[in-house]
Design a protein around this motif. Structure first.
Motif, PDB file in Angstrom:
ATOM      1  N   GLY A   1      33.853  45.266  35.911  1.00 15.87           N
ATOM      2  CA  GLY A   1      33.627  43.874  35.966  1.00 15.87           C
ATOM      3  C   GLY A   1      34.653  43.086  35.045  1.00 15.87           C
ATOM      4  O   GLY A   1      34.333  41.990  34.903  1.00 15.87           O
TER       5      GLY A   1
ATOM      6  N   LYS B   1      28.697  43.087  42.748  1.00 17.60           N
ATOM      7  CA  LYS B   1      27.305  43.371  41.835  1.00 17.60           C
ATOM      8  C   LYS B   1      26.132  43.052  42.412  1.00 17.60           C
ATOM      9  O   LYS B   1      25.084  43.711  42.620  1.00 17.60           O
ATOM     10  CB  LYS B   1      27.497  42.554  40.626  1.00 17.60           C
ATOM     11  CG  LYS B   1      28.614  42.974  39.583  1.00 17.60           C
ATOM     12  CD  LYS B   1      28.664  42.034  38.256  1.00 17.60           C
ATOM     13  CE  LYS B   1      29.806  42.111  37.544  1.00 17.60           C
ATOM     14  NZ  LYS B   1      29.632  41.299  36.365  1.00 17.60           N
TER      15      LYS B   1
ATOM     16  N   GLU C   1      27.631  48.338  35.437  1.00 18.28           N
ATOM     17  CA  GLU C   1      29.022  47.874  35.182  1.00 18.28           C
ATOM     18  C   GLU C   1      29.618  48.195  33.997  1.00 18.28           C
ATOM     19  O   GLU C   1      28.998  48.522  32.833  1.00 18.28           O
ATOM     20  CB  GLU C   1      28.757  46.140  35.005  1.00 18.28           C
ATOM     21  CG  GLU C   1      29.844  45.437  34.682  1.00 18.28           C
ATOM     22  CD  GLU C   1      29.862  43.867  34.536  1.00 18.28           C
ATOM     23  OE1 GLU C   1      30.660  43.134  34.086  1.00 18.28           O
ATOM     24  OE2 GLU C   1      28.583  43.486  34.344  1.00 18.28           O
TER      25      GLU C   1
END
Length: 364
Positions: free
Chosen positions: A99, A112, A135
């Motif tokens: 991320g 996501k 993440e």
């Protein structure tokens, strides 16, 4: 850093390494002296995580601590500091979604959403135990953003559709193809490169030389210091001689006696062989036609000769051919030993199949 705690309930009371892991443990511990065994704590924790279905239970960490004779708290400190170690159960296929900024700019937020829809919240394990996700920070594949790591493999250049397809396969127990999910090889341009396509740019042949550089005849003659200079002062101090090349080509190379004396190491032993006894040295990765010619000039015609080179011989040849460190870097001697024993290397197979243009003999 966020507080990270162990999942004591899921961890059970015991842990044991798999029998096949013991060899790997011995390998890593063998890298350190007896009084420095705790230096192997990170690789042993990594092996424990692999043997514990992808996460570290408290008994697994205690096992590592016992083996390395470390206080438990010291091992806990390492495990909780590095996010590569997971402290709660994960699915058989654990997705780590990058991320960080490059991936975010290329659509990681949409990925996501896919993970939340297809799997659930971060670190949730699906009922069948197949899938989980989280993440993570940068995974070092920014040029292929956005991307995820699933267990040990990278899946790159993702879109919402391609990630959904991958997750769908994993749900059904089908392995998905790792790597870029678009038409590119690794991080090369999509559709293939349009520049730097000449194989000679990459096989080392552009760096090959057949004579020593900066010889005396290459340099402009220095002006006379004085018209009254004595004849013996102007006499050349560096006479030349010709080193004949292999009789098959008839080419020669000029080498200065003085330069030859200053070469590092020891010149390899030369042999006289017939044309039928000569090996195709181009089957060694890093030896193209020019390097083969230069080696033939030195009396080197067979794999057996190269396989027998000492470090001093390597130093001499590298100095002579002006590419320090290359022989060891490209593994000439190891390749030569394999080929001398009648074996094959991946590169020699490509040469034999005619897939290495720079290793093909010139038509003329």
């Amino acid at each position: 850093m966020a507080l990270r705690r162990f999942d004591l309930e899921a961890g059970g009371d015991t842990f044991a390494f798999k029998p096949e892991t013991e060899e790997k443990i011995a390998f890593w511990r063998g890298k350190y002296p007896a009084e420095k065994q705790r230096s192997a704590v990170i690789p042993l924790l990594w092996l424990a995580q692999k043997d514990n279905a992808g996460w570290l239970s408290e008994p697994a960490m205690r096992e590592v601590a016992d083996r390395l004779e470390m206080p438990y708290i010291r091992v806990y400190e390492v495990a909780t500091f590095y996010t590569m170690f997971r402290l709660q159960p994960v699915g058989k296929y654990h997705i780590q979604l990058c991320g960080t900024t490059p991936c975010q700019l290329r659509g990681a937020d949409r990925l996501k959403d896919v993970c939340k829809t297809e799997i659930g919240n971060p670190m949730y394990v699906t009922d069948d135990g197949r899938l989980s996700w989280e993440e993570v920070e940068c995974l070092g594949a920014c040029v292929n953003a956005p991307m995820v790591q699933i267990n040990d493999d990278y899946y790159e250049d993702l879109t919402e559709d391609s990630l959904q397809e991958i997750i769908g396969k994993l749900k059904n127990g089908v392995e998905a193809q790792a790597g870029p999910q678009v038409d590119r090889i690794n991080s090369a341009p999509e559709g293939g490169t349009a520049i730097l396509t000449d194989p000679a740019l990459f096989d080392g042949s552009r760096n090959e030389v057949s004579r020593l550089p900066n010889l005396a005849e290459d340099k402009a003659e220095a002006p006379e210091a004085s018209s009254a200079a004595k004849p013996e002062e102007a006499a050349p101090t560096n006479t030349k001689r010709e080193v004949p090349k292999d009789s098959n080509t008839g080419k020669t190379t000029l080498i200065s006696n003085k330069e030859k004396e200053n070469l590092a190491g020891e010149r390899p032993e030369t042999v006289e062989v017939t044309a039928e006894e000569q090996d195709d040295l181009k089957r060694i990765k890093g030896i193209g036609p020019k390097n083969e010619d230069a080696l033939n000039e030195l009396g080197v015609f067979t794999f057996k000769q190269i396989a027998a080179w000492t470090p001093e011989n390597v130093d001499w040849v590298e100095d002579y051919m002006s590419f320090p460190g290359r022989i060891e870097r490209e593994g000439w001697i190891g390749q030569a030993k394999t080929l001398a024993e009648g074996g094959e290397t991946e590169f020699s197979k490509r040469v034999d199949a005619g897939d290495v243009p720079s290793s093909q003999d010139d038509e003329d």
